[in-house]
Scaffold this active site. Structure first.
Site, PDB file in Angstrom:
ATOM      1  N   ASP A 220       0.865  -1.182   0.000  1.00 30.69           N
ATOM      2  CA  ASP A 220       0.000   0.000   0.000  1.00 30.69           C
ATOM      3  C   ASP A 220       0.906   1.237   0.000  1.00 30.69           C
ATOM      4  OD1 ASP A 220      -2.808   1.109   0.381  1.00 30.69           O
ATOM      5  OD2 ASP A 220      -1.733   2.091   2.016  1.00 30.69           O
ATOM      6  N   GLY A 261      -5.503  -2.782  -7.932  1.00 28.00           N
ATOM      7  CA  GLY A 261      -6.379  -1.646  -8.176  1.00 28.00           C
ATOM      8  C   GLY A 261      -5.974  -0.482  -7.298  1.00 28.00           C
ATOM      9  N   GLY A 262      -6.181   0.745  -7.779  1.00 25.55           N
ATOM     10  CA  GLY A 262      -5.800   1.913  -6.998  1.00 25.55           C
ATOM     11  C   GLY A 262      -4.318   1.905  -6.709  1.00 25.55           C
ATOM     12  N   ASP A 263      -3.967   2.032  -5.412  1.00 30.77           N
ATOM     13  CA  ASP A 263      -2.549   2.023  -5.031  1.00 30.77           C
ATOM     14  C   ASP A 263      -2.170   0.714  -4.347  1.00 30.77           C
ATOM     15  OD1 ASP A 263      -4.120   2.605  -2.812  1.00 30.77           O
ATOM     16  OD2 ASP A 263      -2.487   3.622  -1.780  1.00 30.77           O
ATOM     17  N   GLU A 264      -2.954  -0.328  -4.568  1.00 33.11           N
ATOM     18  CA  GLU A 264      -2.668  -1.635  -3.982  1.00 33.11           C
ATOM     19  C   GLU A 264      -1.983  -2.542  -4.994  1.00 33.11           C
ATOM     20  OE1 GLU A 264      -5.614  -2.677  -0.299  1.00 33.11           O
ATOM     21  OE2 GLU A 264      -6.198  -3.354  -2.287  1.00 33.11           O
TER      22      GLU A 264
END
Length: 328
Positions: A220, A261-264
């Site tokens: 993360d 997805g996103g910042d993962e």
């Protein structure tokens, strides 16, 4: 996991459903249904008085039986059944071409071979495509050149049709492979997405190859929301790309970087135990272009990925709490 024998698994991108049926099933039903309808039309409105009625009736009845099999099995239909039905379709098309009383009838029936080529190119892997292509070329060549009515024009028509069949299979294989790759890759960072990880896991599971000492790291990015809010989404995208490149270049070829997805992100370590994975993650964090936090968990052979991911998430949250407590 979906069993490898089920239709459509090898092509998840193109597994478009129609009336609840997977792509390979409904498209085979379309092929067989169109063939049966054309046979009925030919029986009701024969183009020539010498047409082979028994052969058309037999082909139509078997085609209806195969359609009934698909309607009963639906998405439980194994791929080998579908390929067997396509092989029957090719064989019957060859017999009908050979038994046609006119050159025009033989040429029009070559469309059946082209239809089979489209199905094979769309749904088959490389080995199956080669096998079906060989069957189509053999059936068509025997049907044309073993015909008592063989003419040069009929042979030329088949040569052109054979070239079209080979070209269709090749082009469809290239296009489908390209689309499939796009579906498995994250377009922003160029690393694998979650669908790609699932597909890779299915392939490895189907191969029976065991991977020992496998671990996963859930990552993360620290303060990523602040980066987007204060510096803009363009800067956030740049950070994502830079980190993905940093991880990919710093790992071995066996290790996989996945953007969930996103910042993962997730890193899958092959043949690496928890201690070695910890050392690798520490080394990657030292010269990272942006700070991030990670949680590690083992991924034993045969274990459910989502459960291991939850364990890594717990580890990640513990590290974040520890860091927050240290700051306070």
């Amino acid at each position: 996991m979906i069993e490898s024998s089920r239709p459509g698994q090898s092509r998840p991108l193109l597994n478009a459903r129609l009336f609840g049926l997977s792509g390979p099933v409904w498209s085979m039903m379309l092929v067989l249904g169109a063939g049966v309808l054309l046979l009925v039309f030919g029986l009701v409105f024969p183009a020539h008085s010498a047409h082979n009625v028994p052969l058309k009736v037999c082909a139509g009845l078997v085609g209806l039986f195969l359609l009934a099999v698909l309607l009963i099995l639906r998405n439980r239909t194994p791929m080998w059944v579908l390929w067997g039905e396509l092989l029957f379709f090719v064989a019957m098309t060859g017999l009908l071409i050979n038994g046609s009383p006119t050159d025009a009838g033989s040429v029009s029936l070559m469309l059946g071979m082209i239809t089979a080529a489209v199905y094979a190119g769309f749904w088959g892997d490389r080995v199956m495509c080669v096998a079906m292509l060989a069957a189509m070329l053999a059936a068509g060549t025997i049907a044309i050149f073993a015909n008592d009515r063989f003419t040069t024009s009929l042979g030329s028509a088949w040569v052109m049709a054979a070239g079209l069949i080979v070209g269709l299979v090749f082009v469809l294989q290239v296009l489908v492979a390209g689309l499939q790759q796009q579906a498995l890759i994250d377009p922003l960072t160029g690393v694998m997405n979650r669908r790609g990880l699932q597909a890779l896991t299915q392939v490895r599971q189907a191969s029976g190859r065991r991977v020992l000492h496998r671990s996963i790291a859930l990552i993360d990015i620290d303060d990523f929301k602040r980066i987007n809010d204060e510096l803009g989404h363009a800067e956030g995208d740049r950070v994502l790309r830079a980190l993905a490149e940093h991880w990919v270049t710093g790992l071995r070829s066996d290790d996989i970087v996945v953007r969930l997805g996103g910042d993962e992100f997730v890193i899958v370590f092959s043949r690496v135990d928890a201690d070695a994975a910890e050392a690798l993650m520490t080394r990657l964090a030292e010269r990272s272009p942006a700070p991030w936090t990670y949680g590690l968990a083992p991924w034993p052979d045969g274990a459910d990925f989502d459960e291991c991911l939850r364990a890594a998430d717990v580890s990640l949250l513990e590290k974040k709490r520890a860091r927050g407590a240290a700051r306070s």
